[in-house]
Design an enzyme around this catalytic site. Sequence first.
Site, PDB file in Angstrom:
ATOM      1  N   LYS A 179       0.722  -1.120   0.148  1.00  0.00           N
ATOM      2  CA  LYS A 179       0.019   0.083  -0.032  1.00  0.00           C
ATOM      3  C   LYS A 179       0.955   1.367   0.204  1.00  0.00           C
ATOM      4  O   LYS A 179       0.607   2.268  -0.740  1.00  0.00           O
ATOM      5  CB  LYS A 179      -0.771  -0.079   1.226  1.00  0.00           C
ATOM      6  CG  LYS A 179      -1.921  -1.163   1.306  1.00  0.00           C
ATOM      7  CD  LYS A 179      -2.887  -0.877   2.494  1.00  0.00           C
ATOM      8  CE  LYS A 179      -2.251  -0.997   3.887  1.00  0.00           C
ATOM      9  NZ  LYS A 179      -1.672  -2.352   4.063  1.00  0.00           N
ATOM     10  N   ARG A 211      -9.749   0.694   8.852  1.00  0.00           N
ATOM     11  CA  ARG A 211      -9.406  -0.844   9.431  1.00  0.00           C
ATOM     12  C   ARG A 211     -10.341  -1.553  10.069  1.00  0.00           C
ATOM     13  O   ARG A 211     -10.195  -2.592  10.551  1.00  0.00           O
ATOM     14  CB  ARG A 211      -7.838  -0.475  10.198  1.00  0.00           C
ATOM     15  CG  ARG A 211      -6.525  -0.942   9.293  1.00  0.00           C
ATOM     16  CD  ARG A 211      -5.566  -0.711  10.265  1.00  0.00           C
ATOM     17  NE  ARG A 211      -4.295  -1.362  10.114  1.00  0.00           N
ATOM     18  CZ  ARG A 211      -3.306  -0.751   9.367  1.00  0.00           C
ATOM     19  NH1 ARG A 211      -3.376   0.447   9.063  1.00  0.00           N
ATOM     20  NH2 ARG A 211      -2.104  -1.610   9.320  1.00  0.00           N
ATOM     21  N   ARG A 227      11.499  -5.739   4.757  1.00  0.00           N
ATOM     22  CA  ARG A 227      11.449  -4.222   5.046  1.00  0.00           C
ATOM     23  C   ARG A 227      12.147  -3.796   6.260  1.00  0.00           C
ATOM     24  O   ARG A 227      12.687  -2.913   6.595  1.00  0.00           O
ATOM     25  CB  ARG A 227       9.970  -3.911   5.010  1.00  0.00           C
ATOM     26  CG  ARG A 227       9.814  -2.225   4.891  1.00  0.00           C
ATOM     27  CD  ARG A 227       8.276  -1.884   4.741  1.00  0.00           C
ATOM     28  NE  ARG A 227       7.488  -2.228   5.828  1.00  0.00           N
ATOM     29  CZ  ARG A 227       6.250  -2.031   5.677  1.00  0.00           C
ATOM     30  NH1 ARG A 227       5.663  -1.614   4.606  1.00  0.00           N
ATOM     31  NH2 ARG A 227       5.355  -2.177   6.761  1.00  0.00           N
ATOM     32  N   ARG A 243      11.394   0.232  11.392  1.00  0.00           N
ATOM     33  CA  ARG A 243      10.052   0.107  12.231  1.00  0.00           C
ATOM     34  C   ARG A 243      10.422  -1.319  13.076  1.00  0.00           C
ATOM     35  O   ARG A 243      10.475  -2.280  12.467  1.00  0.00           O
ATOM     36  CB  ARG A 243       8.944  -0.271  11.165  1.00  0.00           C
ATOM     37  CG  ARG A 243       8.382   0.991  10.608  1.00  0.00           C
ATOM     38  CD  ARG A 243       7.571   1.006   9.607  1.00  0.00           C
ATOM     39  NE  ARG A 243       6.412   0.143  10.106  1.00  0.00           N
ATOM     40  CZ  ARG A 243       5.213   0.002   9.544  1.00  0.00           C
ATOM     41  NH1 ARG A 243       5.064   0.702   8.284  1.00  0.00           N
ATOM     42  NH2 ARG A 243       4.299  -0.357  10.050  1.00  0.00           N
ATOM     43  N   ARG A 269       0.117  -8.610  13.416  1.00  0.00           N
ATOM     44  CA  ARG A 269      -0.569  -7.532  12.575  1.00  0.00           C
ATOM     45  C   ARG A 269      -1.562  -8.241  11.601  1.00  0.00           C
ATOM     46  O   ARG A 269      -2.755  -7.707  11.300  1.00  0.00           O
ATOM     47  CB  ARG A 269       0.467  -6.586  11.929  1.00  0.00           C
ATOM     48  CG  ARG A 269       1.064  -5.899  12.881  1.00  0.00           C
ATOM     49  CD  ARG A 269       2.481  -5.370  12.316  1.00  0.00           C
ATOM     50  NE  ARG A 269       2.438  -4.517  11.328  1.00  0.00           N
ATOM     51  CZ  ARG A 269       3.371  -4.186  10.561  1.00  0.00           C
ATOM     52  NH1 ARG A 269       4.709  -4.693  10.580  1.00  0.00           N
ATOM     53  NH2 ARG A 269       3.262  -3.535   9.572  1.00  0.00           N
TER      54      ARG A 269
HETATM   55  P1  AMP Z   1       0.666   0.806   9.056  1.00  0.00           P
HETATM   56  O1  AMP Z   1       1.796   1.691   8.603  1.00  0.00           O
HETATM   57  O2  AMP Z   1      -0.532   0.924   8.092  1.00  0.00           O
HETATM   58  O3  AMP Z   1       1.073  -0.832   8.849  1.00  0.00           O
HETATM   59  O4  AMP Z   1       0.400   0.842  10.377  1.00  0.00           O
HETATM   60  C1  AMP Z   1       1.162   0.446  11.370  1.00  0.00           C
HETATM   61  C2  AMP Z   1       0.518   0.390  12.955  1.00  0.00           C
HETATM   62  O5  AMP Z   1      -0.345   1.529  13.042  1.00  0.00           O
HETATM   63  C3  AMP Z   1      -0.696  -1.025  12.898  1.00  0.00           C
HETATM   64  O6  AMP Z   1      -0.165  -2.127  13.002  1.00  0.00           O
HETATM   65  C4  AMP Z   1      -1.654  -0.149  14.064  1.00  0.00           C
HETATM   66  O7  AMP Z   1      -0.957  -0.576  15.169  1.00  0.00           O
HETATM   67  C5  AMP Z   1      -1.452   1.157  13.910  1.00  0.00           C
HETATM   68  N1  AMP Z   1      -2.580   1.732  12.595  1.00  0.00           N
HETATM   69  C6  AMP Z   1      -2.363   2.129  11.342  1.00  0.00           C
HETATM   70  N2  AMP Z   1      -3.568   2.591  11.072  1.00  0.00           N
HETATM   71  C7  AMP Z   1      -4.469   2.325  11.883  1.00  0.00           C
HETATM   72  C8  AMP Z   1      -5.931   2.267  11.966  1.00  0.00           C
HETATM   73  N3  AMP Z   1      -6.603   2.846  10.890  1.00  0.00           N
HETATM   74  N4  AMP Z   1      -6.579   2.013  12.883  1.00  0.00           N
HETATM   75  C9  AMP Z   1      -5.904   1.262  13.859  1.00  0.00           C
HETATM   76  N5  AMP Z   1      -4.624   1.408  13.993  1.00  0.00           N
HETATM   77  C10 AMP Z   1      -3.692   1.806  13.021  1.00  0.00           C
END
Ligand code: AMP
Length: 197
Positions: free
Chosen positions: A14, A89, A128, A134, A146
């Site tokens: 994404k 999400r 990654r 991260r 996740r």
């Molecule tokens: P991402 O960068 O999208 O992989 O998000 C990293 C982490 O941020 C996720 O594993 C969640 O802990 C948190 N996170 C990101 N977006 C959301 C969302 N829309 N709702 C809840 N948690 C989120």
Amino acid sequence: MFNLILFGPPGSGKGTQSEKLISRYGLKHLSTGDLLRSEIASHTPLGLEAKSLMDKGHLVPDEVVIGMISSALDSNAKARGFLFDGFPRTSAQAEALDKLLELKHTSIGVMLALNVSEAELVRRLLKRGETSGRSDDNNELVIRARIGEYHAKTAVVAQYYQHFDKVKLVNGEGTIEEIFRALCKEIDPRLENKVPQ
Ligand code: AMP
């Protein structure tokens, strides 16, 4: 205004594809993961609360991310459209997003859902993790948590938009360019005012 959701499990590409799409279509990129990481970097109370959940691979509470998206929509009122990445999400987030967009007399044009096998997701995230810095990318248990959250809470969001006939599945395996072309093929016909190429 044209708004799209780039949907898919962690590691489905994404973020990579979002960068290419926003530059082609001039959309404003809204990634809740990026917004949360910038809260963490600024040591805000919100960032502190989010970090402990993110480090375990858990979702942060709906009201936190909905609040962030609501302010981002307000502060980008002149955007020609939004690309939502990593949001919504949960079903509650999807319902809240629809309401926020309705207040702005707009809606989601399409949800593009990237389809990638679980083995490939884990492989990509571990790779990654070698360079992303991260902490949620370099531990396989956190990666599995996740993906577990995705199946338990996020996959249903596609059904929500399916109900409105807004979901298009796109093969998320292949080269970055191949996947990008497949995404553009879905977007182009839906755009009223396509950006000149
Ligand atoms: P991402 O960068 O999208 O992989 O998000 C990293 C982490 O941020 C996720 O594993 C969640 O802990 C948190 N996170 C990101 N977006 C959301 C969302 N829309 N709702 C809840 N948690 C989120």
